[in-house]
Design an enzyme around this catalytic site. Structure first.
Site, PDB file in Angstrom:
ATOM      1  N   PHE A 146      -5.551  14.929 -16.629  1.00  0.00           N
ATOM      2  CA  PHE A 146      -4.289  14.814 -15.788  1.00  0.00           C
ATOM      3  C   PHE A 146      -4.207  15.758 -14.678  1.00  0.00           C
ATOM      4  CE2 PHE A 146      -3.167  13.721 -20.219  1.00  0.00           C
ATOM      5  CZ  PHE A 146      -2.674  12.529 -20.070  1.00  0.00           C
ATOM      6  N   LEU A 147      -5.650  16.083 -14.430  1.00  0.00           N
ATOM      7  CA  LEU A 147      -5.699  17.018 -12.968  1.00  0.00           C
ATOM      8  C   LEU A 147      -5.516  16.505 -11.902  1.00  0.00           C
ATOM      9  CD1 LEU A 147      -8.375  16.551 -11.023  1.00  0.00           C
ATOM     10  CD2 LEU A 147      -9.502  17.142 -13.364  1.00  0.00           C
ATOM     11  N   CYS A 158      -5.509   7.734  -6.981  1.00  0.00           N
ATOM     12  CA  CYS A 158      -4.955   7.447  -8.417  1.00  0.00           C
ATOM     13  C   CYS A 158      -3.513   6.731  -8.362  1.00  0.00           C
ATOM     14  CB  CYS A 158      -4.691   8.950  -8.955  1.00  0.00           C
ATOM     15  SG  CYS A 158      -6.130   9.854  -9.089  1.00  0.00           S
ATOM     16  N   ASN A 209       1.101   8.575 -14.940  1.00  0.00           N
ATOM     17  CA  ASN A 209       0.985   8.377 -13.299  1.00  0.00           C
ATOM     18  C   ASN A 209       2.002   7.548 -12.693  1.00  0.00           C
ATOM     19  OD1 ASN A 209      -1.070  10.026 -13.105  1.00  0.00           O
ATOM     20  ND2 ASN A 209      -2.433   8.762 -12.233  1.00  0.00           N
ATOM     21  N   LYS A 216      -3.681   2.994  -6.932  1.00  0.00           N
ATOM     22  CA  LYS A 216      -4.634   2.105  -7.972  1.00  0.00           C
ATOM     23  C   LYS A 216      -4.160   1.947  -9.231  1.00  0.00           C
ATOM     24  CE  LYS A 216      -7.855   3.858 -10.393  1.00  0.00           C
ATOM     25  NZ  LYS A 216      -9.122   4.526 -10.857  1.00  0.00           N
ATOM     26  N   ARG A 253      -9.261   9.170   0.595  1.00  0.00           N
ATOM     27  CA  ARG A 253      -9.154   7.896   0.184  1.00  0.00           C
ATOM     28  C   ARG A 253      -7.493   7.507  -0.129  1.00  0.00           C
ATOM     29  NH1 ARG A 253     -12.307   8.605  -5.378  1.00  0.00           N
ATOM     30  NH2 ARG A 253     -11.429  10.606  -4.827  1.00  0.00           N
ATOM     31  N   ALA A 305      10.259  14.340  -0.749  1.00  0.00           N
ATOM     32  CA  ALA A 305      10.247  13.184   0.019  1.00  0.00           C
ATOM     33  C   ALA A 305       9.127  13.391   1.114  1.00  0.00           C
ATOM     34  CB  ALA A 305      11.710  13.006   0.923  1.00  0.00           C
ATOM     35  N   THR A 329      -9.627   6.804 -16.078  1.00  0.00           N
ATOM     36  CA  THR A 329      -8.534   6.137 -16.265  1.00  0.00           C
ATOM     37  C   THR A 329      -8.828   4.659 -16.491  1.00  0.00           C
ATOM     38  OG1 THR A 329      -7.529   7.627 -14.939  1.00  0.00           O
ATOM     39  CG2 THR A 329      -6.235   5.620 -15.174  1.00  0.00           C
ATOM     40  N   GLU A 353      -5.993  16.746  -7.520  1.00  0.00           N
ATOM     41  CA  GLU A 353      -6.914  17.180  -6.641  1.00  0.00           C
ATOM     42  C   GLU A 353      -6.367  18.119  -5.922  1.00  0.00           C
ATOM     43  OE1 GLU A 353      -8.762  14.182  -4.138  1.00  0.00           O
ATOM     44  OE2 GLU A 353      -9.245  12.974  -5.872  1.00  0.00           O
TER      45      GLU A 353
HETATM   46  C1  UGA Z   1      -2.286  12.416  -9.680  1.00  0.00           C
HETATM   47  C2  UGA Z   1      -1.569  13.088 -10.839  1.00  0.00           C
HETATM   48  O1  UGA Z   1      -0.612  13.805 -10.025  1.00  0.00           O
HETATM   49  C3  UGA Z   1      -2.438  13.667 -11.719  1.00  0.00           C
HETATM   50  O2  UGA Z   1      -2.030  14.152 -12.955  1.00  0.00           O
HETATM   51  C4  UGA Z   1      -3.464  12.863 -12.487  1.00  0.00           C
HETATM   52  O3  UGA Z   1      -4.411  13.331 -13.178  1.00  0.00           O
HETATM   53  C5  UGA Z   1      -4.429  12.162 -11.062  1.00  0.00           C
HETATM   54  O4  UGA Z   1      -3.368  11.409 -10.253  1.00  0.00           O
HETATM   55  C6  UGA Z   1      -5.349  11.077 -11.507  1.00  0.00           C
HETATM   56  O5  UGA Z   1      -5.102  10.154 -11.907  1.00  0.00           O
HETATM   57  O6  UGA Z   1      -6.610  11.336 -11.380  1.00  0.00           O
HETATM   58  P1  UGA Z   1      -3.746  13.375  -7.350  1.00  0.00           P
HETATM   59  O7  UGA Z   1      -3.663  12.045  -6.998  1.00  0.00           O
HETATM   60  O8  UGA Z   1      -4.543  14.342  -7.327  1.00  0.00           O
HETATM   61  O9  UGA Z   1      -2.977  13.447  -8.846  1.00  0.00           O
HETATM   62  O10 UGA Z   1      -2.461  13.867  -6.506  1.00  0.00           O
HETATM   63  P2  UGA Z   1      -0.842  14.326  -6.646  1.00  0.00           P
HETATM   64  O11 UGA Z   1      -0.640  15.830  -6.385  1.00  0.00           O
HETATM   65  O12 UGA Z   1      -0.248  13.583  -7.841  1.00  0.00           O
HETATM   66  O13 UGA Z   1      -0.268  13.672  -5.308  1.00  0.00           O
HETATM   67  C7  UGA Z   1      -0.609  12.153  -4.921  1.00  0.00           C
HETATM   68  C8  UGA Z   1       0.367  11.610  -3.808  1.00  0.00           C
HETATM   69  O14 UGA Z   1       1.591  11.801  -3.733  1.00  0.00           O
HETATM   70  C9  UGA Z   1      -0.112  12.534  -2.552  1.00  0.00           C
HETATM   71  O15 UGA Z   1      -0.190  11.653  -1.373  1.00  0.00           O
HETATM   72  C10 UGA Z   1       1.032  13.556  -2.407  1.00  0.00           C
HETATM   73  O16 UGA Z   1       1.160  13.902  -1.222  1.00  0.00           O
HETATM   74  C11 UGA Z   1       2.096  12.812  -2.705  1.00  0.00           C
HETATM   75  N1  UGA Z   1       3.439  13.412  -3.215  1.00  0.00           N
HETATM   76  C12 UGA Z   1       3.443  14.319  -4.281  1.00  0.00           C
HETATM   77  C13 UGA Z   1       4.786  13.164  -2.536  1.00  0.00           C
HETATM   78  O17 UGA Z   1       4.722  12.584  -1.555  1.00  0.00           O
HETATM   79  N2  UGA Z   1       5.871  13.863  -3.078  1.00  0.00           N
HETATM   80  C14 UGA Z   1       5.688  14.614  -4.250  1.00  0.00           C
HETATM   81  O18 UGA Z   1       6.755  15.293  -4.332  1.00  0.00           O
HETATM   82  C15 UGA Z   1       4.445  14.804  -4.738  1.00  0.00           C
END
Ligand code: UGA
Length: 429
Positions: free
Chosen positions: A152-153, A260, A208, A263, A327, A252, A121, A155
């Site tokens: 766009f994966l 991600c 993002n 940052k 992280r 919520a 990114t 974790e």
């Molecule tokens: C995110 C994006 O969703 C990916 O598409 C992207 O590729 C990735 O960043 C990246 O840039 O590498 P990620 O950080 O792995 O993925 O995790 P998410 O599933 O997006 O969750 C991020 C945070 O949001 C977590 O703390 C999660 O608990 C929180 N979250 C997620 C919420 O509080 N509510 C939601 O409805 C969804």
């Protein structure tokens, strides 16, 4: 196709493995010899569901191997992916020194036409800088193309996201690399968007930031719901069924975290600022996110009155379910805030306890989730691990001085918890 991935972190390892799974010949390169050795010996540096089996089967089939030599990777493959970290700097901008270093190494090892694909990114215009750098350090001897191909994966769902992408974005400055990029992605049967490099780079930050905005939006709604006595999950379901809005990323919580969103938001705000635009909307997304954590801590403090010497059980340390990644984890942030107030913590996470230890050296790590509540004044849910829903609530209640739960992930049903005798406080309900 012969593919090299430089950088065997989250994105690099999962991408390389999934490329091998669909039949490409892949070399994953990393400059950390210990990591390369671990992977060569069948070990895994990260926990990601389904990944270990996939790595092992592809190594056994001879389609995937690991190396610490960029030279070998550049010599032996037609397409070279860059998947190195782009960490944040103190002012919110991105440290691009790893990208620059890899671009130089590729340049100095290139002896024939190569396609250099950026998967990390990066800020818009990085592709131009990579092109300039490769030209400079290869002294114009060989032809190459630079491509932007953001990832766009998520974790915890990385293998599935990679094997079944919603779309593949390919940013190019000429037609020459397009056919090869189509061959790389053809087996994934996803729509391929071919665009210019700057737009491809922006798609990643815009995506993002929009997802983070969705979470902050529902978190703001959760505050209004609490004040009005409404239920944020009902509201999320109600608005989410509108296809234009969609139900995903409307859960919520005590706030988003990870390596991600925080940052990328800071980076995107900084990029916009450098381009002359004050992205106030995204600053508000950040503000709502930090307020959400502060509000959750206040809820705990006002219920327990004094936090000093209170024994508190915490379920969850990872920044989200299905990962051992801590992280920028909201759960870790929460624990650190409670410790600062003098609370005594008993914590459990199905995967993240090892990685949490250096960040939380003074807490008690409990191997079994049903033992966390023992002797506690309150129990907190900080990560949305699905197994926490199976917590033995009767046993927890019996083991606690007072059955109080603060659920930062809305895993339990408020009415049911009340019926079971809990003082139960969740988010926006
Ligand atoms: C995110 C994006 O969703 C990916 O598409 C992207 O590729 C990735 O960043 C990246 O840039 O590498 P990620 O950080 O792995 O993925 O995790 P998410 O599933 O997006 O969750 C991020 C945070 O949001 C977590 O703390 C999660 O608990 C929180 N979250 C997620 C919420 O509080 N509510 C939601 O409805 C969804």
């Amino acid at each position: 196709m012969k593919i090299t991935i430089i950088g065997t972190g989250y994105v690099g390892l999962v991408t390389g493995t999934c490329f091998a799974q669909v039949g490409h010949r892949v070399i994953c390169v990393d400059n950390d010899p210990a990591k390369v050795k671990l992977l060569q010996g069948g070990g895994m540096p990260i926990y990601e569901p389904g990944l270990e089996e996939l790595v092992n089967s592809n190594v056994a089939a001879g389609r995937l191997r690991f190396s610490d030599s960029t030279r070998e990777g550049v010599e032996q493959s037609d397409v070279i992916f860059i998947a190195v970290p782009t960490p944040p700097q103190a002012d919110g901008s991105v440290d691009l020194s790893f990208i620059e270093g890899v671009a130089r190494e590729i340049a100095s090892n290139m002896t024939a036409y190569r396609i250099v694909v950026d998967k990390s990114t990066v800020p818009v215009k990085t592709g131009e800088k990579v092109t300039e750098t490769i030209k400079r350090y290869s002294k114009g001897r060989v032809e190459f193309d630079v491509v932007s191909n953001p990832e766009f994966l998520r974790e915890g769902f990385a293998v599935d996201d990679l094997m079944h992408p919603d779309r593949v974005v390919v940013g190019v400055s000429s037609e020459r690399p397009v056919q090869a990029m189509r061959e790389v992605y053809e087996p994934f049967k996803a729509p391929i968007i071919v665009t210019d490099i700057s737009s491809a780079e922006l798609i990643k930050h815009a995506a993002n930031s929009f997802l983070a905005l969705k979470i902050s939006y529902i978190n703001a709604i959760s505050v209004v719901c609490e004040a009005a006595g409404a239920n944020v999950q009902e509201v999320a379901n109600g608005i989410g069924m509108d296809k234009r809005i969609g139900r995903q990323f409307l859960d919520a919580s005590l706030g988003f975290g990870g390596s991600c969103f925080p940052k990328d938001l800071s980076a995107f705000i900084k990029i916009a600022e450098q381009l002359g635009y004050d992205f106030g909307l995204l600053k508000e997304v950040q503000r709502i996110n930090s307020d959400q954590m502060a509000r959750f801590v206040k809820k705990i403090a006002s219920t327990l009155w004094v936090l000093k010497d209170k024994r508190i059980g915490v379920l969850g340390l990872a920044f989200k379910q299905n990962t051992d990644d801590v992280r920028m984890s909201p759960a870790i942030d929460l624990c650190q805030r409670l410790l600062k107030e003098g609370a005594v913590l008993r914590v459990h996470d199905p995967q993240a306890m090892e990685k949490a230890r250096p960040l939380l050296p003074t807490v008690t790590y409990v191997g079994e989730m049903n033992e966390v509540a023992e002797g506690c004044d309150a129990l907190i849910v900080a990560t949305e691990w699905p197994e926490f829903k199976k917590l033995d609530l009767d046993r927890a209640r019996r083991n606690m001085s007072h059955p109080i739960m603060f659920d930062g992930r809305n895993l339990f049903d408020p009415k049911e918890m009340e019926r079971l005798g809990w003082i139960y406080k969740s988010i926006g309900r």
